[in-house]
Design a protein around this motif. Structure first.
Motif, PDB file in Angstrom:
ATOM      1  N   GLU A 110     -21.524  31.604   7.793  1.00 17.32           N
ATOM      2  CA  GLU A 110     -21.643  31.167   6.398  1.00 17.32           C
ATOM      3  C   GLU A 110     -20.292  31.088   5.684  1.00 17.32           C
ATOM      4  OE1 GLU A 110     -24.204  32.416   2.434  1.00 17.32           O
ATOM      5  OE2 GLU A 110     -24.833  33.111   4.409  1.00 17.32           O
ATOM      6  N   TRP A 111     -19.425  32.095   5.899  1.00 15.64           N
ATOM      7  CA  TRP A 111     -18.194  32.173   5.110  1.00 15.64           C
ATOM      8  C   TRP A 111     -16.905  32.076   5.927  1.00 15.64           C
ATOM      9  CZ3 TRP A 111     -21.249  36.764   3.231  1.00 15.64           C
ATOM     10  CH2 TRP A 111     -22.087  36.391   2.188  1.00 15.64           C
ATOM     11  N   GLY A 112     -16.953  32.153   7.219  1.00 14.14           N
ATOM     12  CA  GLY A 112     -15.759  32.039   8.060  1.00 14.14           C
ATOM     13  C   GLY A 112     -14.715  33.098   7.743  1.00 14.14           C
ATOM     14  N   PHE A 113     -13.520  32.640   7.407  1.00 17.40           N
ATOM     15  CA  PHE A 113     -12.364  33.483   7.098  1.00 17.40           C
ATOM     16  C   PHE A 113     -12.707  34.581   6.087  1.00 17.40           C
ATOM     17  CE2 PHE A 113      -9.165  34.074   3.770  1.00 17.40           C
ATOM     18  CZ  PHE A 113      -8.061  34.513   4.474  1.00 17.40           C
ATOM     19  N   TRP A 114     -13.479  34.235   5.081  1.00 17.52           N
ATOM     20  CA  TRP A 114     -13.779  35.172   4.002  1.00 17.52           C
ATOM     21  C   TRP A 114     -14.627  36.349   4.464  1.00 17.52           C
ATOM     22  CZ3 TRP A 114     -10.678  34.854   0.143  1.00 17.52           C
ATOM     23  CH2 TRP A 114     -10.101  33.634  -0.158  1.00 17.52           C
ATOM     24  N   ALA A 115     -15.348  36.195   5.562  1.00 16.66           N
ATOM     25  CA  ALA A 115     -16.155  37.300   6.086  1.00 16.66           C
ATOM     26  C   ALA A 115     -15.267  38.470   6.481  1.00 16.66           C
ATOM     27  CB  ALA A 115     -16.992  36.838   7.277  1.00 16.66           C
ATOM     28  N   VAL A 116     -14.108  38.183   7.088  1.00 17.40           N
ATOM     29  CA  VAL A 116     -13.182  39.257   7.488  1.00 17.40           C
ATOM     30  C   VAL A 116     -12.591  39.906   6.247  1.00 17.40           C
ATOM     31  CG1 VAL A 116     -11.070  39.809   8.746  1.00 17.40           C
ATOM     32  CG2 VAL A 116     -12.654  38.116   9.666  1.00 17.40           C
ATOM     33  N   PHE A 117     -12.244  39.099   5.265  1.00 13.57           N
ATOM     34  CA  PHE A 117     -11.695  39.626   4.018  1.00 13.57           C
ATOM     35  C   PHE A 117     -12.684  40.577   3.350  1.00 13.57           C
ATOM     36  CE2 PHE A 117     -11.281  39.249  -0.605  1.00 13.57           C
ATOM     37  CZ  PHE A 117      -9.977  39.676  -0.770  1.00 13.57           C
ATOM     38  N   SER A 160      -7.540  40.142   7.628  1.00 18.82           N
ATOM     39  CA  SER A 160      -7.555  41.586   7.874  1.00 18.82           C
ATOM     40  C   SER A 160      -6.475  42.287   7.068  1.00 18.82           C
ATOM     41  CB  SER A 160      -7.357  41.875   9.369  1.00 18.82           C
ATOM     42  OG  SER A 160      -8.435  41.397  10.119  1.00 18.82           O
ATOM     43  N   LEU A 161      -5.265  41.727   7.080  1.00 16.72           N
ATOM     44  CA  LEU A 161      -4.161  42.335   6.316  1.00 16.72           C
ATOM     45  C   LEU A 161      -4.496  42.427   4.830  1.00 16.72           C
ATOM     46  CD1 LEU A 161      -0.916  40.814   7.852  1.00 16.72           C
ATOM     47  CD2 LEU A 161      -1.390  43.241   7.520  1.00 16.72           C
ATOM     48  N   VAL A 162      -5.011  41.341   4.276  1.00 14.91           N
ATOM     49  CA  VAL A 162      -5.297  41.322   2.843  1.00 14.91           C
ATOM     50  C   VAL A 162      -6.508  42.205   2.515  1.00 14.91           C
ATOM     51  CG1 VAL A 162      -5.967  39.864   0.893  1.00 14.91           C
ATOM     52  CG2 VAL A 162      -4.227  39.073   2.502  1.00 14.91           C
ATOM     53  N   GLY A 163      -7.607  42.038   3.240  1.00 18.57           N
ATOM     54  CA  GLY A 163      -8.829  42.794   2.944  1.00 18.57           C
ATOM     55  C   GLY A 163      -8.658  44.288   3.147  1.00 18.57           C
ATOM     56  N   ARG A 164      -8.132  44.664   4.311  1.00 14.71           N
ATOM     57  CA  ARG A 164      -7.926  46.086   4.584  1.00 14.71           C
ATOM     58  C   ARG A 164      -6.842  46.652   3.681  1.00 14.71           C
ATOM     59  NH1 ARG A 164     -12.011  48.522   7.220  1.00 14.71           N
ATOM     60  NH2 ARG A 164     -10.767  49.761   8.637  1.00 14.71           N
ATOM     61  N   THR A 186      -3.032  50.448   6.777  1.00 15.67           N
ATOM     62  CA  THR A 186      -3.286  49.006   6.853  1.00 15.67           C
ATOM     63  C   THR A 186      -2.767  48.415   8.154  1.00 15.67           C
ATOM     64  OG1 THR A 186      -3.183  48.825   4.446  1.00 15.67           O
ATOM     65  CG2 THR A 186      -2.869  46.792   5.709  1.00 15.67           C
ATOM     66  N   LEU A 187      -1.499  48.695   8.482  1.00 10.23           N
ATOM     67  CA  LEU A 187      -0.914  48.102   9.687  1.00 10.23           C
ATOM     68  C   LEU A 187      -1.600  48.590  10.958  1.00 10.23           C
ATOM     69  CD1 LEU A 187       2.878  48.133   8.730  1.00 10.23           C
ATOM     70  CD2 LEU A 187       1.254  46.212   8.619  1.00 10.23           C
ATOM     71  N   ALA A 188      -1.901  49.883  11.020  1.00  8.10           N
ATOM     72  CA  ALA A 188      -2.583  50.417  12.199  1.00  8.10           C
ATOM     73  C   ALA A 188      -4.009  49.868  12.291  1.00  8.10           C
ATOM     74  CB  ALA A 188      -2.598  51.939  12.163  1.00  8.10           C
ATOM     75  N   SER A 189      -4.656  49.696  11.159  1.00  6.94           N
ATOM     76  CA  SER A 189      -6.017  49.155  11.143  1.00  6.94           C
ATOM     77  C   SER A 189      -6.028  47.712  11.633  1.00  6.94           C
ATOM     78  CB  SER A 189      -6.593  49.245   9.731  1.00  6.94           C
ATOM     79  OG  SER A 189      -7.888  48.716   9.691  1.00  6.94           O
ATOM     80  N   VAL A 190      -5.075  46.921  11.186  1.00  5.29           N
ATOM     81  CA  VAL A 190      -5.000  45.523  11.633  1.00  5.29           C
ATOM     82  C   VAL A 190      -4.680  45.460  13.130  1.00  5.29           C
ATOM     83  CG1 VAL A 190      -3.738  43.349  11.372  1.00  5.29           C
ATOM     84  CG2 VAL A 190      -4.465  44.621   9.345  1.00  5.29           C
ATOM     85  N   ALA A 191      -3.785  46.328  13.600  1.00  8.33           N
ATOM     86  CA  ALA A 191      -3.488  46.375  15.039  1.00  8.33           C
ATOM     87  C   ALA A 191      -4.741  46.749  15.835  1.00  8.33           C
ATOM     88  CB  ALA A 191      -2.363  47.365  15.317  1.00  8.33           C
ATOM     89  N   GLY A 192      -5.491  47.727  15.350  1.00 11.33           N
ATOM     90  CA  GLY A 192      -6.756  48.089  15.995  1.00 11.33           C
ATOM     91  C   GLY A 192      -7.767  46.957  15.913  1.00 11.33           C
ATOM     92  N   GLY A 193      -7.738  46.226  14.803  1.00 12.05           N
ATOM     93  CA  GLY A 193      -8.612  45.062  14.658  1.00 12.05           C
ATOM     94  C   GLY A 193      -8.302  43.996  15.693  1.00 12.05           C
ATOM     95  N   LEU A 194      -7.023  43.847  16.027  1.00 11.86           N
ATOM     96  CA  LEU A 194      -6.643  42.896  17.070  1.00 11.86           C
ATOM     97  C   LEU A 194      -7.189  43.343  18.430  1.00 11.86           C
ATOM     98  CD1 LEU A 194      -3.029  42.061  15.889  1.00 11.86           C
ATOM     99  CD2 LEU A 194      -5.042  40.553  15.815  1.00 11.86           C
ATOM    100  N   LEU A 195      -7.210  44.659  18.676  1.00  7.68           N
ATOM    101  CA  LEU A 195      -7.836  45.163  19.903  1.00  7.68           C
ATOM    102  C   LEU A 195      -9.338  44.852  19.889  1.00  7.68           C
ATOM    103  CD1 LEU A 195      -7.885  46.713  22.582  1.00  7.68           C
ATOM    104  CD2 LEU A 195      -8.137  48.820  21.248  1.00  7.68           C
ATOM    105  N   GLY A 196      -9.991  45.055  18.754  1.00  6.97           N
ATOM    106  CA  GLY A 196     -11.407  44.704  18.636  1.00  6.97           C
ATOM    107  C   GLY A 196     -11.639  43.226  18.894  1.00  6.97           C
ATOM    108  N   TYR A 197     -10.737  42.390  18.398  1.00  7.28           N
ATOM    109  CA  TYR A 197     -10.806  40.938  18.618  1.00  7.28           C
ATOM    110  C   TYR A 197     -10.724  40.627  20.113  1.00  7.28           C
ATOM    111  CZ  TYR A 197      -9.656  35.985  18.003  1.00  7.28           C
ATOM    112  OH  TYR A 197      -9.653  34.613  18.048  1.00  7.28           O
ATOM    113  N   VAL A 198      -9.792  41.292  20.816  1.00  4.61           N
ATOM    114  CA  VAL A 198      -9.640  41.096  22.260  1.00  4.61           C
ATOM    115  C   VAL A 198     -10.902  41.553  22.996  1.00  4.61           C
ATOM    116  CG1 VAL A 198      -8.346  41.891  24.302  1.00  4.61           C
ATOM    117  CG2 VAL A 198      -7.121  41.175  22.245  1.00  4.61           C
TER     118      VAL A 198
END
Length: 192
Positions: A105-112, A142-146, A62-74
């Motif tokens: 359509e869903w904003g925040f919930w799309a990431v979840f 990301s933290l909650v969904g992943r 989870t933590l590594a995935s969220v960190a990688g997600g932040l790289l994807g965001y950048v």
């Protein structure tokens, strides 16, 4: 023909390797921003091979995935123009378009929801950056969904434990061939 049994044995050996948690973290990070293989392919056998550490493996994932997600965001925020031609030419463009629609359509919930959807998570991380989604809601979703996804996978494997490992070992070739047949049938039906 026993093709899948040796692969299963090899996967379980790798799952017990002393550096497997590091590989799991690296795979989880990479998959969230650019790599095509999901971390579940390591998380599941590692949790099955060592049920007592399954929740630890889920946390690493989870933590590594969220960190990688932040790289994807950048990447989406600062380099989207550079990757857009490649993205348009790749098989990910339709997934990216769907992710953009979901964000509108869903904003925040799309990431979840991305944590459980068949659309690769990396597409959502890049889209979130390209669309300038607020960083804190993106990170929390990301933290909650992943986290839910990975803790569920690890928990199910740990619950199955040794019994499931023995049963998989016994039926892995049948399951493998059934999967191959199902995939081929799906492709044939899709093209028909």
């Amino acid at each position: 023909m026993k093709i899948f049994s040796p692969l299963y044995q090899r996967a379980m050996q790798w799952a017990r390797h002393r550096r497997a948690p590091w590989f799991l973290g690296g795979l989880s990070f990479a998959e969230s921003s650019f790599f095509p293989i999901p971390p579940d392919v390591m998380l599941a056998p590692m949790s099955l091979a060592n049920p007592r550490r399954a929740l630890w493996f889920a946390l690493i994932t989870t933590l590594a995935s969220v960190a990688g997600g932040l790289l994807g965001y950048v990447i989406g925020s600062y380099a989207f123009e550079m990757i857009e031609p490649w993205l348009r030419a790749s098989r990910y463009w339709s997934s990216y378009s769907t992710a953009v629609e979901w964000f509108h359509e869903w904003g925040f919930w799309a990431v979840f929801v991305a944590g459980f959807s068949p659309i690769p998570y990396k597409v959502f991380t890049i889209a979130a950056g390209a669309l300038s989604m607020a960083l804190i809601p993106f990170t929390l979703a990301s933290l909650v969904g992943r986290g839910l996804r990975f803790f569920m996978v690890a928990g199910l494997m740990a619950w199955g434990g040794q019994r499931m490992e023995v049963m998989l070992q016994r039926y892995i070739d049948r399951l493998g061939w059934a999967t191959v047949i199902a995939v081929v049938a799906g492709i044939v039906l899709y093209r028909a």
